[in-house]
Design a protein around this motif. Structure first.
Motif, PDB file in Angstrom:
ATOM      1  N   ARG A  52       2.136  21.642  -5.310  1.00 46.48           N
ATOM      2  CA  ARG A  52       1.985  20.958  -6.529  1.00 46.48           C
ATOM      3  C   ARG A  52       1.726  22.204  -7.742  1.00 46.48           C
ATOM      4  O   ARG A  52       2.012  22.181  -8.807  1.00 46.48           O
ATOM      5  N   THR A  53       1.023  23.378  -7.312  1.00 47.07           N
ATOM      6  CA  THR A  53       0.751  24.483  -8.168  1.00 47.07           C
ATOM      7  C   THR A  53       1.790  25.463  -8.065  1.00 47.07           C
ATOM      8  O   THR A  53       1.946  26.167  -8.969  1.00 47.07           O
ATOM      9  N   LEU A  54       2.613  25.520  -7.235  1.00 46.51           N
ATOM     10  CA  LEU A  54       3.779  26.824  -7.197  1.00 46.51           C
ATOM     11  C   LEU A  54       4.615  26.703  -8.410  1.00 46.51           C
ATOM     12  O   LEU A  54       4.693  28.086  -8.997  1.00 46.51           O
ATOM     13  N   PRO A  55       5.271  25.822  -9.069  1.00 46.23           N
ATOM     14  CA  PRO A  55       5.930  25.815 -10.085  1.00 46.23           C
ATOM     15  C   PRO A  55       5.119  26.434 -11.407  1.00 46.23           C
ATOM     16  O   PRO A  55       5.782  26.974 -12.214  1.00 46.23           O
ATOM     17  N   LEU A  56       3.810  26.569 -11.702  1.00 45.33           N
ATOM     18  CA  LEU A  56       2.922  26.896 -12.409  1.00 45.33           C
ATOM     19  C   LEU A  56       2.538  28.233 -12.097  1.00 45.33           C
ATOM     20  O   LEU A  56       2.106  29.125 -12.912  1.00 45.33           O
ATOM     21  N   ALA A  57       2.697  28.720 -10.872  1.00 45.93           N
ATOM     22  CA  ALA A  57       1.932  29.846 -10.448  1.00 45.93           C
ATOM     23  C   ALA A  57       2.582  31.288 -10.861  1.00 45.93           C
ATOM     24  O   ALA A  57       3.653  31.415 -11.195  1.00 45.93           O
ATOM     25  N   GLU A  58       1.630  32.145 -11.071  1.00 48.83           N
ATOM     26  CA  GLU A  58       2.166  33.308 -11.584  1.00 48.83           C
ATOM     27  C   GLU A  58       1.847  34.386 -10.706  1.00 48.83           C
ATOM     28  O   GLU A  58       2.872  35.255 -10.214  1.00 48.83           O
ATOM     29  N   ARG A  59       0.785  34.203  -9.706  1.00 52.05           N
ATOM     30  CA  ARG A  59       0.741  34.912  -8.529  1.00 52.05           C
ATOM     31  C   ARG A  59      -0.470  34.367  -7.775  1.00 52.05           C
ATOM     32  O   ARG A  59      -1.223  33.566  -8.288  1.00 52.05           O
ATOM     33  N   ILE A  60      -0.556  34.604  -6.454  1.00 49.95           N
ATOM     34  CA  ILE A  60      -1.541  34.023  -5.506  1.00 49.95           C
ATOM     35  C   ILE A  60      -2.333  35.214  -4.898  1.00 49.95           C
ATOM     36  O   ILE A  60      -1.828  36.134  -4.094  1.00 49.95           O
ATOM     37  N   ASP A  61      -3.585  35.251  -5.300  1.00 52.86           N
ATOM     38  CA  ASP A  61      -4.429  36.255  -4.472  1.00 52.86           C
ATOM     39  C   ASP A  61      -4.964  35.608  -3.331  1.00 52.86           C
ATOM     40  O   ASP A  61      -5.734  34.655  -3.394  1.00 52.86           O
ATOM     41  N   VAL A  62      -4.923  36.297  -2.278  1.00 50.94           N
ATOM     42  CA  VAL A  62      -5.538  35.992  -0.820  1.00 50.94           C
ATOM     43  C   VAL A  62      -6.768  36.837  -0.590  1.00 50.94           C
ATOM     44  O   VAL A  62      -6.598  37.839  -0.334  1.00 50.94           O
TER      45      VAL A  62
ATOM     46  N   HIS B  49      -3.402  31.874  -9.588  1.00 48.91           N
ATOM     47  CA  HIS B  49      -3.358  32.350 -11.034  1.00 48.91           C
ATOM     48  C   HIS B  49      -2.130  31.336 -11.756  1.00 48.91           C
ATOM     49  O   HIS B  49      -1.105  31.651 -11.526  1.00 48.91           O
ATOM     50  N   MET B  50      -2.469  30.395 -12.696  1.00 49.06           N
ATOM     51  CA  MET B  50      -1.742  29.561 -13.614  1.00 49.06           C
ATOM     52  C   MET B  50      -1.854  29.939 -15.061  1.00 49.06           C
ATOM     53  O   MET B  50      -2.298  28.926 -15.913  1.00 49.06           O
ATOM     54  N   GLY B  51      -1.644  30.910 -15.497  1.00 47.03           N
ATOM     55  CA  GLY B  51      -2.201  30.958 -16.912  1.00 47.03           C
ATOM     56  C   GLY B  51      -3.542  31.006 -17.235  1.00 47.03           C
ATOM     57  O   GLY B  51      -4.384  31.813 -17.013  1.00 47.03           O
ATOM     58  N   GLU B  52      -3.773  29.993 -18.111  1.00 44.42           N
ATOM     59  CA  GLU B  52      -5.275  29.627 -18.376  1.00 44.42           C
ATOM     60  C   GLU B  52      -5.929  28.892 -17.308  1.00 44.42           C
ATOM     61  O   GLU B  52      -6.995  28.775 -17.444  1.00 44.42           O
ATOM     62  N   MET B  53      -5.226  28.536 -16.197  1.00 42.35           N
ATOM     63  CA  MET B  53      -5.860  28.072 -15.046  1.00 42.35           C
ATOM     64  C   MET B  53      -5.980  28.679 -13.683  1.00 42.35           C
ATOM     65  O   MET B  53      -5.036  29.679 -13.747  1.00 42.35           O
ATOM     66  N   ARG B  54      -6.909  28.620 -12.945  1.00 44.42           N
ATOM     67  CA  ARG B  54      -6.888  29.261 -11.584  1.00 44.42           C
ATOM     68  C   ARG B  54      -7.628  28.230 -10.722  1.00 44.42           C
ATOM     69  O   ARG B  54      -8.692  27.533 -11.086  1.00 44.42           O
ATOM     70  N   LEU B  55      -6.745  27.878  -9.592  1.00 44.34           N
ATOM     71  CA  LEU B  55      -7.199  27.099  -8.422  1.00 44.34           C
ATOM     72  C   LEU B  55      -7.501  27.713  -7.241  1.00 44.34           C
ATOM     73  O   LEU B  55      -6.657  28.853  -6.765  1.00 44.34           O
ATOM     74  N   THR B  56      -8.887  27.922  -6.899  1.00 47.50           N
ATOM     75  CA  THR B  56      -9.459  28.644  -5.610  1.00 47.50           C
ATOM     76  C   THR B  56      -9.318  27.378  -4.616  1.00 47.50           C
ATOM     77  O   THR B  56     -10.061  26.591  -4.545  1.00 47.50           O
TER      78      THR B  56
END
Length: 561
Positions: free
Chosen positions: A331-341, A355-362
Motif C-alpha cells: 500500500r505504500t509503493l504508490p507513495l514511495a520515493e525510495r526504499i532503503d534496506v 521514504h514517502m516525503g513527509e513520512m517514513r515507514l520502517t
C-alpha cells in the motif's frame, strides 16, 4: 509482567461534514502526552497507517488444519479410560508434596507451568483469530505506542507472530499544520478495528485533524463512566523481542537503496509464485560500483535494480528470509520515493525503510517468520565486547533524556567516552526500553516503551549461551592460539575452548560474522541464533579489557572467581 492500561473512552473519527477529527485516546496510566494539529495530506497518512495496521495483524506462522472436533472426541475417550489412574496418581503426588514441602524444583515447575499457560493462550488466540476476530483483538499483547517529539511523531507496533515490527514516522513540520497543546512523551493509544475502518473514510476534500486527547489528563477519571481499565499480562517473550529489536536497529548495517519498481517486481513475483522447496531466501548480491542485484530463491529469479550504485565494501552475497511479510509494503509503493534496506547479515534481521516525503515507514523483519525476536538471533551476543559502567549508562541516559534526540558522535562527546563504548551503552538502554534508533535520520531518540526501565525480572534471564560462556571463562578453559588479519579490516581468531578447536571471523565493527565449532549449538544453528558459548569465550580471551570487565562484574564474584 502486568501492565495497566486506562483509557477514557475509545479512539475514533468524528465527521462533521466539512471537518474530520481523528482522535486517539491515550493511556492515562502513562505520562501526559498530547497533540492536536491538522493533517496536511490525509490520504497519504491513511495509506501509511493502513500499512502499519497490516503489520499489527500479520501472522504467517504455519497453521495446521482444524481438527478440534476430532481431538475433542479423542480427549473425551482418553479421559474416560484414565480417570481412576489419574486420580490415584494425583493423590500420590499430593501426599509426597505434603511430606517434602515445596521442594528444590519450585522454579523449574513454575517455568513449566508458565510455558503451559502461554502455549495454551497462543493456541486459543490462533483459534479466535480464525473464528472470532473481535475477541482475538482483545488478546493482542499491547496497544500501539505513539511518541510525540519536537520534530516528528511516530507510531510503533509489533506483529501478532512477533516476527515483524512497524514504525511510521511523520515529520511535524511537513505532515501537520500548527499544533495546539503539545506535550512531548510516549504513551499507548487505544486502537480498535472500528478505528481502522474509520481510517478508510479519510478524504482530501475535508479538513482532517489528528488529536491525542489533551483533556484525558485533567479529569478525575475514576468518576467517569467511560473510563475503562485493562490489566494485561505481557509475556516475557513479547518484551524481550521488542527490546532485542531496538538493539538490532543500533547495529552497523549494509545499506542498499532500491527503487519502488524493484520492490514492486519482487512483491509481484512472491505473490504469484509459491515456493515448493528450500531455500526460500532473498539474496542480495552487492558489488561495489554496480546497482544491487536481487535474486529470489529457489527460482533464481533475478530482480534488476536501476537505482543508486552500491558504494560499500565487497562482501559475499547476503541472504534473508521472510519475503511474504514484505507484502505489507504494497500500500505504500504508490507513495514511495525510495526504499532503503538495512542488512545485518545472512539469516539475521533486516530493516526496510520506505521514504514517502513527509513520512517514513520502517519494517523490521526477524531472520525468518518462525524465528521471532524472542527465540532467535541473539543479537546482543554479536555485539563488540565493550563493557560500559552503570554510571556511564545512567549518564548517557540522562543526556539523551534531556536532548530528546542526538547522534552517536554527539552523545560520545557529551559523555566523554569512545564511540564504541557509547554505542554499547545505548544498546543497553535500548534493551531496557529507554530509547529507539531512528535509522532514516541516524538519530537516537529518547522513547520509554514502558513507564520504567525493564530488567531481568520483566524480560527473563540472560541468554543461556552467554551464561555458559561466563562459566567457561571462570574455569579458565579458553586458550587463544592465533590471530590473523582478514579482508575489510577484520581478523580471524583461532584457539581451543574446553579442548575443542574454535575459529571466529570478526568484522571491522567488532561483530562475529562467521565461525567454526564442533558443539551442538553451532551444528544446529550456526550463528543465526547468536554465537555459541565457545566462540564468545574465545573472543573474550582475545580482549583483555572485556575479560577484566567481566571479572569485575557480579557473575564472577558469585561463582567464587
Amino acid at each position: 509482567m502486568n501492565v495497566t492500561l486506562a483509557y477514557r473512552g475509545h479512539s475514533g473519527v468524528a465527521d462533521s461534514g466539512r471537518q474530520t477529527v481523528f482522535r486517539l485516546v491515550p493511556n492515562l496510566a502513562r505520562e501526559p502526552v498530547a497533540f492536536n494539529a491538522p493533517l496536511r495530506h490525509p490520504l497519504r497518512f491513511r495509506e501509511a497507517m493502513s500499512a502499519l495496521h497490516d503489520v499489527v495483524i500479520s501472522d504467517l506462522r504455519f497453521k495446521k488444519r482444524d481438527k478440534s472436533d476430532y481431538e475433542q472426541w479423542k480427549k473425551e475417550r482418553a479421559t474416560q479410560a484414565q480417570t481412576v489412574r489419574r486420580e490415584v496418581y494425583k493423590a500420590t503426588l499430593d501426599e509426597a508434596a505434603r511430606r517434602q514441602g515445596v521442594g528444590p524444583d519450585l522454579e523449574k515447575r513454575f517455568d513449566s507451568a508458565r510455558k503451559r499457560y502461554w502455549d495454551a493462550r497462543i493456541k486459543y488466540s490462533q483459534y479466535l483469530r480464525s473464528h472470532a476476530m473481535e475477541m482475538w483483538r482483545m488478546l493482542m499483547p499491547c496497544d500501539p505506542v505513539i511518541t510525540v517529539a519536537d520534530d516528528v511523531t511516530f507510531f510503533e507496533c509489533f506483529s501478532a507472530d512477533e516476527s515483524s515490527y512497524g514504525c511510521l514516522t511523520v515529520n511535524r513540520e511537513d505532515g501537520f499544520g500548527r499544533a495546539d497543546g503539545v506535550q512531548f512523551g510516549t504513551t499507548n493509544v487505544d486502537y480498535s478495528w472500528d478505528l481502522y475502518h474509520h481510517f478508510q473514510s479519510l478524504r482530501s476534500y475535508r479538513e482532517t485533524r489528528f488529536s491525542v486527547d489533551p483533556q484525558g489528563f485533567s479529569v478525575a477519571t475514576a468518576d467517569h463512566a467511560d473510563l475503562r481499565e485493562e490489566k494485561i499480562d505481557l509475556p516475557a517473550g513479547w518484551l524481550r523481542g521488542f527490546m532485542t529489536l531496538q538493539s538490532a536497529m543500533a547495529f552497523a548495517t549494509q545499506r542498499v537503496t532500491l527503487g519502488r519498481d524493484a520492490v514492486y517486481s519482487m512483491l509481484a513475483w512472491l505473490k504469484r509464485h509459491k515456493p515448493t522447496k528450500s531455500p526460500r531466501a532473498i539474496r542480495f548480491e552487492l558489488i561495489p560500483g554496480r546497482p544491487p542485484r536481487i535474486v529470489l530463491e529457489p527460482w533464481e529469479k533475478v530482480i534488476e535494480t536501476f537505482g543508486p550504485k552500491y558504494d560499500g565494501p565487497a562482501i559475499e552475497p547476503l541472504r534473508i528470509w521472510g519475503g511474504r511479510r514484505l507484502v505489507v509494503l504494497a500500500r505504500t509503493l504508490p507513495l514511495a520515493e525510495r526504499i532503503d534496506v538495512h542488512l545485518l547479515g545472512t539469516g539475521l534481521p533486516s530493516f526496510w525503510v520506505v521514504h514517502m516525503g513527509e513520512m517514513r515507514l520502517t519494517l523490521g523483519l526477524s531472520g525468518w517468520t518462525a524465528n521471532d525476536w524472542t527465540r532467535g538471533s541473539a543479537l546482543d551476543l554479536l555485539a563488540p565486547p565493550a563493557a560500559p559502567s552503570p554510571d556511564l549508562i545512567n549518564n548517557i541516559g540522562a543526556i539523551l533524556a534531556q536532548r530528546r534526540a542526538a547522534k552517536l558522535q554527539d552523545i560520545s562527546i557529551a559523555a566523554g567516552c569512545e564511540p564504541a563504548v557509547a554505542a554499547e551503552a545505548l544498546r543497553k538502554l535500548a534493551n531496557s526500553g529507554q530509547l529507539i534508533h531512528d535509522l532514516s535520520a541516524d538519530l537516537y531518540r529518547w522513547r520509554q516503551i514502558m513507564p520504567r526501565a525493564l530488567g531481568e525480572a520483566e524480560m527473563g534471564p540472560e541468554h543461556p549461551e552467554l551464561a555458559a560462556a561466563r562459566q567457561i571463562m571462570a574455569r579458565n578453559r579458553a586458550d587463544l592460539s592465533s590471530r590473523e588479519e582478514a579482508p575489510n579490516n577484520g581478523y580471524i581468531l583461532a584457539g581451543k575452548v574446553d579442548n575443542d578447536p574454535v575459529e571466529i571471523l570478526i568484522d571491522a565493527d567488532g561483530r562475529i560474522r562467521r565461525g567454526k565449532c564442533v558443539c551442538g549449538h553451532f551444528r544446529k544453528f550456526g550463528i543465526r541464533n547468536g554465537p555459541c558459548r565457545h566462540m564468545l569465550a574465545l573472543r573474550w580471551r582475545a580482549s583483555a579489557k572485556a575479560l577484566e570487565a567481566y571479572r569485575a562484574s557480579n557473575w564472577y564474584k558469585e561463582i567464587g572467581g
